[in-house]
Structure formats: C-alpha cells, structure tokens
Design an enzyme around this catalytic site. Structure first.
Site, short mmCIF file in Angstrom:
data_model
loop_
_atom_site.label_atom_id
_atom_site.label_comp_id
_atom_site.label_asym_id
_atom_site.label_seq_id
_atom_site.Cartn_x
_atom_site.Cartn_y
_atom_site.Cartn_z
CD GLU A 120 -1.08 -0.40 3.72
OE1 GLU A 120 -2.16 -0.96 3.50
OE2 GLU A 120 -0.67 -0.13 4.87
NE ARG A 198 -6.21 -4.72 15.01
CZ ARG A 198 -7.35 -5.42 14.99
NH1 ARG A 198 -7.42 -6.57 15.63
NH2 ARG A 198 -8.40 -4.96 14.36
#
Length: 328
Positions: A120, A198
């Site tokens: 990204e 995470r």
C-alpha cells in the site's frame, strides 16, 4: 458500450474504527453517519464483503463487480478475465488516534497463512502538529530483540518513528511493520487485500470495550527483519513518481489553473485521485473541447476505464495522483 468508457465515481463506504474521528467531514466536506468514529472511507473496492456502487452517469447504481462482469474489456483491457476482481482498493483514513502496530504478509507467506499480500501507499493529505508515522525497524534491531520487546511491552523502542507533513508519501511494501500515529488524514492506495496482522495495540480496548485480537505468530512470520528505517517521499510542488513497485505506480501531477491532463484511450486503466483543488471533465461540443462537464474536488477517487479518453482541466491550482500499472 459507451457507458463503460465513462469516468467511474463511487459512493463511499464508511467504516467505524476505534481510532477514527470526524475529519472526513471537515477536510473533505463529507456527510458522515452521525455519532460514530469513522476511521475509513472505502472509495473503490471489489470484494465479497464490500462493493463499490457507481454514483452518477449511465451506470449509476451498479456495483463494480457487475460492471467488470459485463464490461471487463472496456474497463480493464481486452485480456482481463471478467471474473477476476478489480486489483486495487482505495481508502481515506482518518487517524484521530494511533493505529495498531501491524504488518501485511508478503506473497509467499500469505499463501502459507491463508491470507492475502498487501502493498500500500500512504499519501499524507493533512496532519496535526507533531504528527508521525511508524515504518520499518530501527537500524540494527533483531528478531530476538523484537520478541523480547513484545513480552516487555516496549515495542516502540524497536520501530522507526518519524515526523510527517501534508504532501509526504511512503510506500508500505508487504512485510514492512508499520503504524499510523494520531493526527493524520491519509489517502491509502493499495492492493485489493484485507489481511492485516496486529502485533501490538498499545494496550487499547476495541469499540466493544475488550482488547482487540492480536496476531503475534503471524506477524513474526511476516515481518521483513532487514527492513531498517525507510524514508518517505517528502512533499514537493512538482510532478513526479511517488511510488513504483511491482503492484502499481503512482504519479503526482501538479496542474496550474487552466492546465489540462489528458488520458489516452486503449492504453491501460487508471485511477485518478484529487488531493487538492478542483478539476472539470471537458466535454465535446461541435467537435471542440469545452470545460463545463463534471466537476471533481478534493477527496474524489475515480476509475478511468481502459477504453475511455479523458481530458481534465484544473479550475484552480490542483494536485492529483494517477495510479497505473496495476492491470498487467
């Protein structure tokens, strides 16, 4: 079909996030669902769990999936399989608070973990004073030190944190550990993926009042352990490439008032994102181009189909991001 050669603009899909806020109202002039912390606006998405719906034009009300099913050659090019998802996902992120420390798996690891790779790019549209990003490891940090810091809850000592300003940009390749600090409004242009691991959440509770799920083992498997202190592309008032990777290329295009940007037909599909200013789409009247068609403002994200030809004119000083090379 001529309609499949039009500019495609979509209805935003707003997402509640524990770290979100209301900046999309003040910065982009959006009308948000009331009383909710909106952290993400999904602008362009073609996934089973989320579909962009066309706003305006001859294809209004149709999903991106249905358009590709029926008009893949016009939208993506002659060789694009109709069943293949649109390869990009575009989001606005309102990071009122710090996001979790996380990582997206590289392609080889993603297959092993039954996830999807996600590279990204972050374009920083606005920042609060003192805003920072976290990207990569501090120079010399080892996996062993990182794992000990997880146990000691001292991970911030292991990661590379640096200040940012409006107009900065940084590429987050799959495998790069990262987090967004509080006070950033970001345009995220990414591969079509929603796999995030995470590794640490700073002791925060989720919207339900419970700790959010962590993915420590998956994160440790995914992190690139030689990725030390990457540098952002700093803001500049000139045109140029801000991201170039195997998955896509992003060009920053700066236009003075009255200047034009022309996209030729039958080359490749592109994305166009307006980050400052206003553009008008020129229309043809009696064989001559005249401004006065659709107006696109800061915050708009468009799909420019393969078969279409488009000329945009800046109504004031404007900056756009043009994303290409994603349909190879």
């Amino acid at each position: 079909m001529a309609a499949a050669r039009e500019v495609l603009r979509f209805q935003p899909l707003y997402q509640d996030r524990v770290w979100g806020g209301r900046a999309l109202e003040s910065a982009l002039g959006r009308t948000l669902p009331p009383g909710r912390p909106i952290g993400e606006s999904w602008e362009i998405v073609d996934r089973p769990e989320a579909q962009s719906v066309v706003r305006g034009g001859a294809l209004a009300g149709q999903t991106l999936r249905s358009i590709l099913t029926n008009h893949a050659a016009e939208i993506m090019g002659r060789a694009w399989p109709a069943e293949k998802p649109f390869p990009m996902l575009v989001k606005w992120l309102d990071c009122r608070e710090r996001l979790s420390l996380q990582v997206h798996p590289p392609a080889d690891v993603a297959a092993e973990l039954h996830g999807e790779p996600k590279t990204e790019n972050w374009f920083i549209a606005e920042t609060a004073p003192g805003a920072h990003l976290i990207a990569g490891l501090r120079r010399g940090v080892t996996r062993g030190q990182f794992e000990q810091a997880i146990r000691d809850e001292t991970l911030e000592s292991c990661v590379h944190r640096f200040p940012v300003a409006a107009g900065d940009s940084i590429l987050m390749s799959s495998g790069r550990v990262h987090a967004i600090d509080a006070g950033n409004l970001i345009l995220e242009i990414q591969q079509n993926s929603d796999t995030t691991y995470r590794v640490y959440d700073w002791g925060r509770m989720g919207l339900d009042g419970k700790p959010r799920q962590l993915h420590v083992a998956e994160s440790l498997r995914s992190i690139q352990w030689n990725d030390f202190e990457p540098a952002p592309q700093r803001a500049a008032p000139t045109s140029g490439v801000i991201a170039d990777c195997p998955e896509f290329l992003i060009r920053r295009q700066v236009l003075g008032k009255g200047e034009r940007l022309t996209i030729a037909p039958n080359e490749q599909p592109r994305l166009l994102s307006v980050v400052t200013g206003h553009l008008s789409l020129e229309t043809k009247a009696h064989g001559e181009k005249t401004p006065g068609g659709d107006i696109f403002a800061r915050g708009d994200n468009l799909v420019l189909p393969y078969a279409g030809q488009f000329t945009f004119q800046a109504r004031d000083t404007a900056m756009v991001l043009v994303t290409e090379n994603f349909a190879g």
